[in-house]
Scaffold this motif. Structure first.
Motif, short mmCIF file in Angstrom:
data_model
loop_
_atom_site.label_atom_id
_atom_site.label_comp_id
_atom_site.label_asym_id
_atom_site.label_seq_id
_atom_site.Cartn_x
_atom_site.Cartn_y
_atom_site.Cartn_z
N CYS A 117 0.86 -1.18 0.00
CA CYS A 117 0.00 0.00 0.00
C CYS A 117 0.91 1.24 0.00
CB CYS A 117 -0.91 -0.01 1.22
SG CYS A 117 -1.90 -1.51 1.39
N ASP A 119 -2.36 4.49 -1.71
CA ASP A 119 -2.97 4.72 -0.40
C ASP A 119 -4.37 5.29 -0.58
OD1 ASP A 119 -0.73 3.98 1.32
OD2 ASP A 119 0.27 5.74 0.50
N GLY A 172 1.56 2.01 4.89
CA GLY A 172 0.33 2.62 5.37
C GLY A 172 0.05 2.41 6.84
N ASP A 216 -1.50 7.42 5.49
CA ASP A 216 -1.38 6.06 6.03
C ASP A 216 -2.75 5.55 6.47
OD1 ASP A 216 1.37 5.87 5.61
OD2 ASP A 216 1.85 6.74 7.56
N THR A 225 -3.93 2.07 5.77
CA THR A 225 -4.07 0.62 5.75
C THR A 225 -4.69 0.10 7.04
OG1 THR A 225 -2.12 0.50 4.32
CG2 THR A 225 -2.81 -1.54 5.39
#
Length: 173
Positions: free
Chosen positions: A10, A46, A71, A78, A80
């Motif tokens: 990611c 992202d 991420g 960020d 994730t």
């Protein structure tokens, strides 16, 4: 028994080919060495919907173990961890606590990772474990070093396997 694993990177910059994905290959190689059948790597920006879709696709394609990389920090992009939190059935906090502890002994910034280890139970799919590894090669190595030895047992437990009766402390005296 061999289980399927997937790695999802990611990163806006890796997705745009600004730089090469270097943590994804670390994870794929380590998972293969642990005996997993590892799918080709996936790189997504992202972006919440693309991260969500990549995770859902990995589960739909049969991955029992999913590592994301990137991420997990504290920058505005960020995301994730937030997407993982939306999809998870429950967290397994001790795994990433140990990853952060191990990593911080080498690099204090490891403590900034917000990565989760969690169980996914998506409708109509087999359960899977997801691990949010940091986007650095060192963070990826630390994650698989800590979590890797437990992965086969975790998947067996997700499938309802009982604890081994011959394990130390497991049985009759």
């Amino acid at each position: 028994m061999s289980y399927s694993a997937a790695v999802i990177t990611c990163s806006d910059r890796a997705a745009a080919s600004v730089y090469e994905d270097r943590s994804g290959p670390v994870l794929r190689e380590a998972l293969a060495e642990l005996g997993f059948e590892v799918a080709d790597g996936v790189v997504v920006p992202d972006h919440p919907e693309q991260i969500r879709r990549a995770i859902q696709d990995a589960v739909r394609e049969g991955a029992r173990v999913i590592f994301t990389t990137g991420g997990t920090g504290i920058s505005p992009t960020d995301l994730t961890v937030e997407i993982t939190r939306e999809l998870m059935a429950y967290e397994v906090p001790g795994l990433m606590e140990e990853v952060r502890r191990v990593g911080s002994q080498k690099e204090p910034r490891a403590l900034l990772s917000r990565g989760l280890a969690a169980i996914l139970a998506l409708p109509g799919q087999q359960r899977a474990i997801i691990v949010n590894a940091p986007g650095s090669r060192g963070g990826a190595r630390d994650s698989v070093e800590v979590v890797g030895p437990l992965l086969h047992h975790i998947v067996e437990q997700l499938d309802g396997s009982d604890h081994p009766t011959d394990a130390p402390g497991a049985g009759a005296e």
